[in-house]
Design an enzyme around this catalytic site. Structure first.
Site, PDB file in Angstrom:
ATOM      1  N   SER A 136       0.860  -1.180   0.000  1.00 16.06           N
ATOM      2  CA  SER A 136       0.000   0.000   0.000  1.00 16.06           C
ATOM      3  C   SER A 136       0.900   1.235   0.000  1.00 16.06           C
ATOM      4  O   SER A 136       1.804   1.349  -0.823  1.00 16.06           O
ATOM      5  CB  SER A 136      -0.921  -0.038   1.220  1.00 16.06           C
ATOM      6  OG  SER A 136      -1.722   1.112   1.304  1.00 16.06           O
ATOM      7  N   TYR A 151      -5.385   8.445  -5.691  1.00 17.92           N
ATOM      8  CA  TYR A 151      -4.330   7.475  -5.369  1.00 17.92           C
ATOM      9  C   TYR A 151      -4.476   6.993  -3.933  1.00 17.92           C
ATOM     10  O   TYR A 151      -4.416   5.784  -3.665  1.00 17.92           O
ATOM     11  CB  TYR A 151      -2.953   8.095  -5.586  1.00 17.92           C
ATOM     12  CG  TYR A 151      -1.828   7.214  -5.104  1.00 17.92           C
ATOM     13  CD1 TYR A 151      -1.464   6.080  -5.823  1.00 17.92           C
ATOM     14  CD2 TYR A 151      -1.150   7.499  -3.914  1.00 17.92           C
ATOM     15  CE1 TYR A 151      -0.444   5.258  -5.375  1.00 17.92           C
ATOM     16  CE2 TYR A 151      -0.136   6.674  -3.466  1.00 17.92           C
ATOM     17  CZ  TYR A 151       0.220   5.558  -4.197  1.00 17.92           C
ATOM     18  OH  TYR A 151       1.221   4.729  -3.741  1.00 17.92           O
ATOM     19  N   LYS A 155      -5.258   3.129  -2.229  1.00 18.55           N
ATOM     20  CA  LYS A 155      -4.447   2.493  -1.194  1.00 18.55           C
ATOM     21  C   LYS A 155      -5.237   2.309   0.106  1.00 18.55           C
ATOM     22  O   LYS A 155      -5.009   1.346   0.851  1.00 18.55           O
ATOM     23  CB  LYS A 155      -3.167   3.299  -0.959  1.00 18.55           C
ATOM     24  CG  LYS A 155      -2.236   3.313  -2.172  1.00 18.55           C
ATOM     25  CD  LYS A 155      -1.876   1.900  -2.611  1.00 18.55           C
ATOM     26  CE  LYS A 155      -0.862   1.862  -3.731  1.00 18.55           C
ATOM     27  NZ  LYS A 155      -0.485   0.478  -4.115  1.00 18.55           N
TER      28      LYS A 155
END
Length: 279
Positions: A136, A151, A155
């Site tokens: 991650s 983004y 994650k």
């Protein structure tokens, strides 16, 4: 170290994935490494031919992922450690990024990892062992990065499904870990790994400043040493009781505590109202 373990690493032609593959081969492990381009992979890794299986794999295609998993097992007999490392960064404010840009980031970073997990788990359940390591980011634990909302969301999603995964597979002797790196000195912030919005909105000064800092000031000056980072990942894979959450880097450690303190403050400041909602 148990060098009899077979590793399967995605996104292995560059960055942290490439460093991990090279370290594993140097230490005597057998490694399957995947990339969108097998030419890039073969050019990047030239050692340990008998212990190394490079495969071209399209993360977005379940059929391609299934073929890679089956080829790995037919070559080495099993898979022990799966590292979902493939992914890319995406900079841009939520208003700037199109639906297409956002979905593509999710398709690779989230659904690509899920395709691997879905295809490898029947084999790991059958052997009653294994370890799935999902790479991650500290941006998957704290989203306080202007211009990285999508983004970070990919994650955060990985963090959530890995926590659930750990509880689902525990009974089969399988471990799951989330690796959350801070800034490591790889090519992650270069143009080939960090996408920017096709239609930027100049009014978002904080987003532009953040994008510029990541592309110019931070890129090439990251405090994390990739060699030391992958050594920690290998150590976690060798541990009898591996961590569910593995933060990499002093910066990641500090940012994680900052996030926890913010959450704690909101909990306590709003405790009276938060706990007043019962019947």
């Amino acid at each position: 170290m148990n060098t009899e373990k077979i590793w399967f690493v995605t996104g292995a032609s560059k960055g942290l994935g490439l460093t991990l593959v090279k370290k594993l081969l140097k230490d005597g492990y057998k490694v399957v490494a995947t990339s969108r381009s097998i030419e890039d992979l073969r050019a990047a890794v030239t050692e340990a031919a008998d212990s190394f299986l490079p495969l071209e794999m399209n993360l977005k295609s379940e059929a391609s992922v299934q073929q890679a998993i089956e080829k790995s097992i037919s070559t080495f007999g099993k898979i022990d450690v799966v590292v979902n490392n493939a992914g890319y960064g995406l900079s841009g404010g939520l208003e700037e990024l199109s639906d297409e840009e956002a979905r593509e980031n999710f398709d690779v970073n989230v659904f690509g990892a899920l395709n691997v997990i879905r295809q490898v788990l029947p084999h790991l359940r059958k052997q009653q062992s294994g370890h799935i390591i999902n790479v991650s980011s500290i941006g998957g634990f704290t989203g306080m990065f202007p211009g990285f909302g999508i983004y970070c969301a990919t994650k955060f999603a990985m963090q959530g499904f890995t926590e659930s995964l750990a509880t689902e597979v525990k009974a089969f002797g399988i471990h799951a870990s989330i690796v959350s790196p801070g800034y490591f000195r790889t090519n992650f912030l270069t143009a080939e790994s960090l996408n920017v919005p096709k239609n930027p909105i100049e009014a978002y000064k904080e987003v532009r400043d953040s994008q510029d800092a990541h592309q110019n000031s931070i890129n090439g000056n990251q405090p994390g040493d990739p060699e030391k980072g992958v050594a920690v990942i290998i150590a976690a894979a060798e541990a009898e009781h591996p961590p569910l959450h593995l933060f990499l880097g002093q910066d990641a450690y500090d940012l994680a505590y900052q996030k926890m303190e913010l959450v704690k403050a909101d909990l306590e400041n709003w405790k009276e109202l938060t706990t007043s909602t019962g019947f």
